[in-house]
Write an enzyme that holds these catalytic residues in place. Structure first.
Site, short mmCIF file in Angstrom:
data_model
loop_
_atom_site.label_atom_id
_atom_site.label_comp_id
_atom_site.label_asym_id
_atom_site.label_seq_id
_atom_site.Cartn_x
_atom_site.Cartn_y
_atom_site.Cartn_z
N ASP A 66 1.03 -1.26 -0.08
CA ASP A 66 -0.49 -0.14 -0.24
C ASP A 66 0.40 1.29 0.37
O ASP A 66 0.51 2.13 1.12
CB ASP A 66 -0.99 0.54 0.84
N ASP A 102 -5.25 -0.52 -1.80
CA ASP A 102 -6.34 -0.52 -1.61
C ASP A 102 -7.03 0.27 -2.79
O ASP A 102 -6.18 0.85 -3.64
CB ASP A 102 -6.56 0.66 0.05
N HIS A 114 -10.78 1.02 -3.29
CA HIS A 114 -12.00 1.13 -2.25
C HIS A 114 -12.97 1.78 -3.35
O HIS A 114 -12.83 3.07 -4.44
CB HIS A 114 -11.56 1.88 -1.04
N HIS A 171 -10.41 7.43 1.23
CA HIS A 171 -9.14 6.77 0.78
C HIS A 171 -8.57 6.01 -0.01
O HIS A 171 -9.88 5.29 0.10
CB HIS A 171 -7.88 6.53 1.88
N LYS A 178 -7.39 -4.40 -3.26
CA LYS A 178 -7.75 -4.88 -1.98
C LYS A 178 -8.85 -4.30 -1.52
O LYS A 178 -8.62 -3.30 -2.23
CB LYS A 178 -6.66 -5.70 -1.01
N CYS A 229 -2.34 -2.59 8.31
CA CYS A 229 -2.05 -4.12 6.44
C CYS A 229 -1.25 -4.62 6.74
O CYS A 229 -0.73 -6.33 6.27
CB CYS A 229 -2.00 -2.66 5.73
#
Length: 199
Positions: free
Chosen positions: A16, A58, A60, A77, A102, A146
């Site tokens: 990340d 990430d 999202h 974020h 993810k 994470c």
């Protein structure tokens, strides 16, 4: 402790390292961008041996239940296809690096890389198995979320986990969370190394 990279069983996982997790980002980690040059050196070492490199992100959807705007604890974020979700511009990923994503389920936090998928939908653990990987070297951001989740999940799944202690940085939502996470990972069976320990 000296550790030698074995391309037949080892992989580097960069967690990340995205703009939103670096200073000035939506969820900036203090010192987050300072790990970039260190991870670049690790990545070059792994690529030089032919060992695989993975980078998680990430990814999202715009409306996610753990964002503050929708009742969660975090500000929005790493929303997919936005500049904040892009990997840090100074991160030098070797050719052939696999990106795993993810947090795509709006109802799931998905801190661990073991909840991630490759671009063609293969689970992260399956992608490791396809390469014969049994030992993971892990660095990146959100030591206390994470990184820790990935290390604990990896150990539970039977992987040997090595944390790159000079290439992690914590959110420290509560001061001291990062240091506590390092101790928890050690207690779970993870090893800790620094770049000078790597042959």
């Amino acid at each position: 402790m000296s550790v030698q990279i074995d391309p037949a069983r080892d992989a580097l996982v960069i967690v990340d390292l995205q703009n939103d997790f670096c200073p000035g980002g939506a969820l900036g980690v203090a010192g987050g961008d300072a790990v970039v040059p260190v991870l670049n050196r690790y990545a070059a070492r792994f690529a030089g041996t032919g060992a695989p490199v993975f980078a998680s992100r990430d990814w999202h959807p715009a409306k996610t239940t753990h964002f503050k705007a929708y009742g969660g604890v975090w500000p929005p974020h790493c929303v997919r296809d936005t500049p904040g979700a892009e990997l840090h511009p100074a991160l030098a990923l070797p050719d052939g690096t696999q990106i795993v994503s993810k947090g795509m389920d709006p109802s799931e936090d998905a801190y661990s890389c073991f909840q991630a998928e490759t671009s063609d939908g293969m689970p992260f653990a399956a992608a490791l198995g396809e390469r014969g990987v049994s030992r993971l070297f892990i660095g990146g951001l959100a030591t206390d979320y994470c990184v820790k989740s990935t290390v604990v999940d990896g150990i539970q799944a039977g992987f040997e986990m090595i944390v790159l202690a000079d290439a992690v940085a914590a959110v420290d939502l509560t001061p001291g969370d990062g240091a506590k996470a390092l101790e928890e990972m050690r207690a779970a069976g993870a090893q800790m190394i620094r770049l000078d320990d790597l042959e």
